[in-house]
Design an enzyme around this catalytic site. Structure first.
Site, short mmCIF file in Angstrom:
data_model
loop_
_atom_site.label_atom_id
_atom_site.label_comp_id
_atom_site.label_asym_id
_atom_site.label_seq_id
_atom_site.Cartn_x
_atom_site.Cartn_y
_atom_site.Cartn_z
N SER A 170 -51.24 23.97 89.80
CA SER A 170 -50.70 25.28 89.50
C SER A 170 -50.95 26.22 90.68
O SER A 170 -50.50 25.94 91.78
CB SER A 170 -51.29 25.81 88.19
OG SER A 170 -50.56 26.90 87.71
N ASP B 72 -41.75 22.78 82.29
CA ASP B 72 -42.79 23.74 82.62
C ASP B 72 -42.19 25.15 82.70
O ASP B 72 -41.23 25.38 83.44
CB ASP B 72 -43.41 23.35 83.97
CG ASP B 72 -44.69 24.13 84.28
OD1 ASP B 72 -44.92 25.18 83.65
OD2 ASP B 72 -45.44 23.68 85.15
N HIS C 257 -46.29 22.56 81.32
CA HIS C 257 -47.24 22.87 82.38
C HIS C 257 -48.49 22.00 82.31
O HIS C 257 -49.08 21.66 83.33
CB HIS C 257 -47.62 24.35 82.30
CG HIS C 257 -48.34 24.85 83.50
ND1 HIS C 257 -47.76 24.92 84.75
CD2 HIS C 257 -49.62 25.31 83.67
CE1 HIS C 257 -48.63 25.42 85.62
NE2 HIS C 257 -49.76 25.66 84.99
#
Length: 713
Positions: free
Chosen positions: A562, A648, A684
């Site tokens: 991320s 995501d 995600h």
């Protein structure tokens, strides 16, 4: 096979007199058959390039599986008149949530199951299965439980599920007496729901088009969602909203918060006619939290705030709207101690804090005369993480604690505030004869470019660095980093990591600026126009490991996900010579493109983290100087594995897809072995289900071991 080649389709956009060229923006068309075909081709290429690791992946998966007690039970947590716990079962992905009645009002010792508890038998006498998660997941490629909340009278369960991966949940309510679902269905819920004290209403949040939680709703059981009352609508695009209930059950609290500012509203169940009241109106830069405590028989609000200093102060205030001038300090601001959270109970407070990069738990005893003793719960370890969780009951005399280190598996304790006794309830079993003494942990310190001392936590198998002559030798090392949002990557144990350590590798965490490990200053010096510190800190940590003989560039692998994936992209550009491989999971590598588009999910709320490059040319230039996608150049890159998910909503799949395409096109003569792996039915957090997650991790670990030269170890 040859790697997929994304066609160059040049586009240009101008900002502040600067022109941005982008050849791969067309990959953003998620529903385009051409884009889907390209992602599938990338997956096929990745599979082909890693086919030689198939047996190793299988071995690692089997190692994780063999070390894990598949049929297991979490330590029960008492909530009113029941003990609640989770169960896992051999061969099942998700498990179940269950409960049993408590023996009596003074029963604070959690029940324990028999060692030979069979999967098809109750774990504890009187077991009631609340949710069979595998049954809920049946027929879905992806499944995530967003939240589960018991009504105050313990007769109903509200829960929410996501079967796509986009984190937009559907909430239902189950009648625990009959097992039937109520007709209430709430769509588009963000995570979970909150009951009011009477158990007749549910509160929940929904998101706007930018995937920002902007509305709080009240749903009365038995009515249609279309009739729900809008409690609060947050129109400032930088602010998220959320709602919860105080542990004392007296207050509902509604928070609106940006990265730098918060504002709370409260509803008093003892005086509902007063309606929702703003406790302290938002002041730019002032963050605070709100909880209810009873001190010396007087009801007070606890306010944890940064109005008097960046590392926060704990104060009290009356049960009424009160500006900062009316807050009375209980724990004054101390620049050496970062206060992070506070939990209020009838007889004590638990303060979560950190100092010198380590977490601490502080107990403040409450008596009839007010505040009593104030002390830390002691733990004797060089590198560790401690926290309190699973403490839902206001009048409980014990505090449920969690403790772990990089060598010690997650351990659950009860701390009895009355006797000050610490009781180990459970240490997560690691099968196969695991012994923490076989591993060594260290805290190292790297010197950053500006002289800052950056902590590094390291673990390896004992003796792995020793050479035949009695000295030390470099070992292959995985260096992990994040460094954003004041999120601290504290030392933690991982069963999967043992497949690295037992093959002779070390694992290290670089606690870089942008995180919160060393207090609020650590965060402030790694955001906005100081973001480069995050990257240079990580590079300094890598160089420290090399210069001190811990590792070498030919066996050093970096990993981050991320915002930590942005870190990976930046260090790949700035110091590629230090690494043999880089793993970037759901990486935020096309940051400038994202932050220039206020219509994309989360962009506006991120302005306080990165700045607004669309409005400010200085921010634009600064982001352009480090954004990984913009700074790909023709140079020797290490091997790169980029992992993403099609659904995501936080970091769109297109960012790593564009990045990989540009890496291949920009440095073809330098033969970068760049791979893109896309989960086509996940979000995600990656795949759902523990066996799928183990396979997923085995894939990355096998790739790392191959880069380290340990694939045959």
């Amino acid at each position: 096979m040859t790697p997929p080649v994304a066609e160059r389709r040049p586009t240009e956009r101008e900002f502040h007199g600067r022109t941005r060229h982008d050849d791969y923006e067309w990959l953003r068309e998620k529903d385009s058959p051409e884009v889907r075909a390209h992602l599938e081709a990338e997956n096929a290429w990745t599979e082909a390039r890693t086919a030689h690791l198939s047996d190793l992946r299988t071995r690692i998966f089997e190692e994780i599986k063999a070390r894990t007690r598949e049929t297991d039970l979490s330590v029960p947590v008492r909530n009113r008149d029941h003990w609640y716990y989770g169960r896992s079962f051999e061969g099942r992905e998700y498990g179940a949530t269950c409960r049993v009645p408590v023996a009596g009002p003074d029963d604070w010792t959690p029940p324990t199951p028999a060692e030979d508890c069979a999967p098809d038998q109750p774990a504890l006498p009187g077991e009631e299965v609340l949710l069979d998660l595998d049954a809920l997941a049946e027929g879905h490629e992806f499944f995530s439980l967003g939240g589960a909340s018991i009504s105050p009278d313990a007769t109903r369960l509200a829960y929410s599920v996501d079967v796509v991966g986009d984190e937009r949940y559907t909430a239902r309510v189950k009648d625990l007496a009959t097992g039937d679902l109520l007709p209430d269905v709430l769509e588009g819920v963000i995570h979970g729901t909150t009951w009011d004290r009477d158990g007749e209403n549910l509160y929940y949040a929904t998101v706007d088009e930018a995937w920002r939680a902007d509305k709080i709703w009240r749903h009365r059981l038995g009515t249609a969602q279309s009739e729900d009352e809008l409690v609060h609508h947050e129109t400032d695009g930088r602010f998220f909203v959320g709602i919860g209930r105080s542990r004392s059950d007296r207050f509902l609290v509604l928070v609106a918060g940006s990265k730098t500012t918060t504002e709370y509203r409260f509803l008093d169940a003892d005086d509902p006619a007063a309606g929702w009241q703003v406790f302290a109106e938002r002041v730019e830069g002032v963050e605070y939290s709100l909880d209810h405590a009873v001190i010396a028989g007087e009801d007070r609000f606890l306010v944890l705030h940064n109005a008097t200093g960046p590392d926060f102060e704990l104060a009290t205030a009356p049960l009424a709207p009160t500006p900062a001038a009316g807050w009375e300090a209980m724990i004054a601001h101390d620049p050496a101690v970062r206060l992070e959270d506070v939990d209020a109970f009838a007889g004590h407070l638990v303060v979560h804090q950190r100092s010198e990069g380590l977490t601490q738990l502080r107990i403040i005893e409450l008596g009839p005369d007010g505040v009593g003793d104030d002390y830390l719960v002691p733990f004797d370890a060089e590198v560790y993480t401690v926290g309190a969780g699973g403490n839902p009951t206001f009048d409980q005399p014990v505090v449920r604690l969690g403790f772990t280190s990089m060598a010690v598996p997650s351990s659950v304790y009860d701390y009895d505030v009355r006797s000050r006794g610490l009781t180990l309830l459970r240490r997560t079993p690691v099968l196969g004869g695991y012994d923490p003494a076989d591993y060594e942990e260290h805290r190292l310190w790297a010197t950053a470019d500006d002289g800052a001392q950056v902590p590094i936590s390291v673990v390896c198998r004992r003796g792995s660095r020793e050479d035949d002559g009695g000295g030390t030798r470099p070992v292959p090392t995985l260096l992990y980093g994040y460094g954003s949002y004041e999120a601290s990557i504290d030392p933690y144990f991982s069963v999967a990591r043992l497949s690295l350590l037992d093959r002779g590798a070390a694992f290290a965490i670089a606690h870089v600026r942008g995180g919160g490990e060393m207090g609020r200053r650590w965060y402030d010096e790694g955001k906005m126009t100081t973001k480069q510190n995050t990257f240079s800190d990580f590079i300094a940590c890598a160089r420290h490991l090399v210069d001190t003989g811990w590792s070498s560039p030919r066996t050093l692998v970096a990993e981050g996900g991320s915002a930590g994936g942005m870190l990976m992209g930046a260090v790949a550009n700035q110091a590629p010579e230090l690494f043999t491989g880089i793993v970037a999971a759901v990486p935020f590598v096309d940051a400038l493109t994202t932050m220039l588009d206020a219509t994309l999910p989360l962009t506006v709320t991120e302005y306080d983290e990165w700045g607004n490059p669309e409005a400010d040319p200085e921010v634009y230039d600064y982001m352009a100087s480090y954004a990984p996608y913009d700074n790909v150049t023709e140079q020797d890159y290490p091997a790169i594995l980029a992992e993403t998910s099609l659904n995501d909503t936080r970091v769109l799949y297109v960012e790593p897809a564009k990045w990989v395409a540009k890496l291949r096109a920009t440095a073809p003569d330098h033969r970068p072995d760049v791979l893109l792996r896309t989960e086509m039915s996940a979000g995600h957090g990656g795949v759902s289900g523990r066996y799928k997650a183990w396979h997923d991790r085995a894939f990355a670990l096998a790739w790392m071991l191959d880069r380290m030269g340990l694939a045959d170890a």
